[in-house]
Design a protein around this motif. Structure first.
Motif, PDB file in Angstrom:
ATOM      1  N   CYS A  14       0.829  -1.223   0.000  1.00  0.00           N
ATOM      2  CA  CYS A  14       0.000   0.000   0.000  1.00  0.00           C
ATOM      3  C   CYS A  14       0.857   1.264   0.000  1.00  0.00           C
ATOM      4  N   GLY A  15       1.983   1.215  -0.712  1.00  0.00           N
ATOM      5  CA  GLY A  15       2.868   2.377  -0.779  1.00  0.00           C
ATOM      6  C   GLY A  15       2.493   3.313  -1.906  1.00  0.00           C
ATOM      7  N   GLY A  16       3.522   3.972  -2.461  1.00  0.00           N
ATOM      8  CA  GLY A  16       3.315   5.053  -3.421  1.00  0.00           C
ATOM      9  C   GLY A  16       2.422   4.702  -4.595  1.00  0.00           C
ATOM     10  N   ILE A  17       2.772   3.656  -5.328  1.00  0.00           N
ATOM     11  CA  ILE A  17       2.079   3.410  -6.593  1.00  0.00           C
ATOM     12  C   ILE A  17       0.663   2.872  -6.367  1.00  0.00           C
ATOM     13  N   LEU A  19      -1.375   3.815  -4.003  1.00  0.00           N
ATOM     14  CA  LEU A  19      -2.245   4.954  -3.704  1.00  0.00           C
ATOM     15  C   LEU A  19      -2.392   5.887  -4.911  1.00  0.00           C
ATOM     16  N   GLN A  20      -1.293   6.059  -5.663  1.00  0.00           N
ATOM     17  CA  GLN A  20      -1.328   7.022  -6.786  1.00  0.00           C
ATOM     18  C   GLN A  20      -2.052   6.483  -8.014  1.00  0.00           C
ATOM     19  N   ASN A  21      -1.830   5.195  -8.327  1.00  0.00           N
ATOM     20  CA  ASN A  21      -2.350   4.652  -9.601  1.00  0.00           C
ATOM     21  C   ASN A  21      -3.463   3.635  -9.409  1.00  0.00           C
ATOM     22  N   ASP A  39      -0.034  -4.823   3.776  1.00  0.00           N
ATOM     23  CA  ASP A  39       1.288  -4.187   3.715  1.00  0.00           C
ATOM     24  C   ASP A  39       2.084  -4.731   4.891  1.00  0.00           C
ATOM     25  N   THR A  44       2.058   1.864   7.412  1.00  0.00           N
ATOM     26  CA  THR A  44       1.563   2.093   6.044  1.00  0.00           C
ATOM     27  C   THR A  44       0.191   1.455   5.867  1.00  0.00           C
ATOM     28  N   SER A 249       9.815  12.606 -12.968  1.00  0.00           N
ATOM     29  CA  SER A 249       8.514  12.085 -13.389  1.00  0.00           C
ATOM     30  C   SER A 249       8.168  12.571 -14.788  1.00  0.00           C
TER      31      SER A 249
END
Ligand SMILES: NC(=O)c1ccc[n+]([C@@H]2O[C@H](COP(=O)([O-])OP(=O)(O)OC[C@H]3O[C@@H](n4cnc5c(N)ncnc54)[C@H](O)[C@@H]3O)[C@@H](O)[C@H]2O)c1
Length: 372
Positions: A14-17, A19-21, A39, A44, A249
């Motif tokens: 449940c890290g960056g990607i 949540l973002q994508n 996770d 997190t 990015s």
């Protein structure tokens, strides 16, 4: 496996990607529910639980993929965990969307693809940049024959990450490779999409900073591949974390150019709704607009007029996964595409270590010759 009415999905990592994508993409898909989160880091996991309201959580993936009420999982964890988690999920007959690079090496990635085929579950590699509208249109034009015979593929990914700590991405045992797997893997996939499998390559990897943000870095900051495709076309692929001043990015350069017997095309991720093209013998490059029907994947519930298009194209990836589950069709790109990219990555590492060209073989699946 029959196609369920509501598709219940678990997110592993449940890290960056995630949540973002992945979560925003799934949120757009009708009759799809994220029902469980995993996770290994409790903090997190708790943050994701609060953000999503998803009640079922665990720090152990086996507790999640073993549940009968879950149809599919999205694996968004560091690279070294992809293969074991995917194989566990496939053994429980779950459909799997896994982040890139699919595994630490081609052997593991091929085992994942074969296991998923054997279990008759949908499998997808998150080569997200295939969903940029301009890339989808470019692939269409190339398949239609507008390029003619492909002569050259060229890609250049230039970012400015300086010497900052990039976490697990700077540890070989967790990430496998550095810039090669993190960034160039997407562009290797572009090359496969547009020109097909490679036949041989020579590569160089360079590490400039053995310490990043006070922590050891044992991976590459820069990579380049010179290749010959099975069609005879040539390839030049370069990617760097150290293009100072170029930003990060989608605000930094992600450039692809292909030259063929009829014309050339230039793709830049930041210009999601445009391509440049020039005809043989013509006056130079002109800009063409991407037709509106290519602004999103066919059937995608996304409204391309909503949000930042350089962010929202990524949500079509979730739609591709869900639509393939519902219609019992293969995902594009699949685990086989992820494995194909890893064959090239393995060859690049081998070439750089040996300072020699490496043959990839004539097999359309492009396995390293010595492993056939
Ligand atoms: N497709 C793309 O464009 C894209 C973009 C960014 C990242 N990625 C890929 O996504 C993956 C994750 O990257 P990220 O940036 O989100 O990393 P991240 O570090 O932000 O998130 C990874 C999460 O996984 C958790 N985790 C680690 N081991 C675990 C395990 N065994 N079980 C469950 N959870 C575990 C970590 O605690 C962390 O919260 C990587 O493979 C990366 O290459 C792809």
């Amino acid at each position: 496996m029959s196609s369920p009415g509501v598709i219940n999905i678990a997110i592993i990592g449940c890290g960056g990607i995630a949540l973002q994508n992945h979560l925003p993409g799934l949120a757009l898909c009708p009759d799809v529910k994220v029902v469980a989160l995993c996770d290994s880091d409790p903090t997190t996991l708790e943050r994701a639980r609060k953000q999503t309201g998803v009640a079922i959580t665990s720090t152990r993936h086996d507790e999640i993929v073993g549940r009968d009420d879950i149809h599919a999982v999205i694996i968004a964890t560091p690279n070294f965990t992809h293969a074991p988690i995917a194989l566990d999920a496939i053994a429980r007959r779950k459909h799997v969307l896994c982040e890139k690079p699919l595994a630490l090496n081609h052997t593991d990635a091929k085992a994942m693809a074969d296991a998923a085929d054997g279990a008759n579950v949908r499998h997808m590699t998150a080569f997200t940049y295939r969903f940029v509208p301009a890339m989808r249109y470019l692939a269409h034009l190339v398949q239609r024959g507008d390029l003619g015979q492909p002569y050259h593929f060229r890609s250049c990914r230039l970012q400015d990450w300086g010497t900052r700590n990039v976490g697990w991405r700077q540890a070989k045992k967790l990430a496998g490779t550095g810039e090669l797997g993190d960034m160039l893997s997407h562009r290797i996939d572009f090359a496969h999409l547009l020109v097909g499998p490679m036949k041989r390559l020579v590569a160089q990897l360079k590490q400039w900073h053995p310490v990043r943000g006070g922590q050891p870095n044992d991976l590459d900051d820069w990579v380049a591949i010179l290749s010959e495709f099975q069609t005879g076309a040539t390839g030049v692929l370069e990617s760097s974390k150290l293009a100072s001043g170029r930003n990060e990015s989608w605000r930094s350069l992600d450039y692809v150019e292909i030259n063929g017997s009829e014309r050339s095309f230039v793709f830049i991720t930041g210009e999601w709704n445009k391509l440049q093209t020039g005809k043989i013998g013509g006056p130079g490059l002109e800009t063409i607009e991407i037709p509106r029907e290519f602004w999103k994947s066919p059937g995608s519930p996304r409204n391309p007029a909503t949000g930042d298009p350089l962010v929202t194209f990524r949500y079509d990836q979730a739609w591709e996964f869900v639509d393939a589950i519902r219609n019992l069709r293969p995902c594009v790109p699949s685990f086989h595409d992820g494995a194909l990219a890893l064959a090239v990555m393995d060859a690049a590492v081998k070439s750089a270590e040996a300072r020699q060209w490496v043959e990839l073989g004539d097999d359309p699946r492009n396995v390293l010759k010595e492993r056939q």
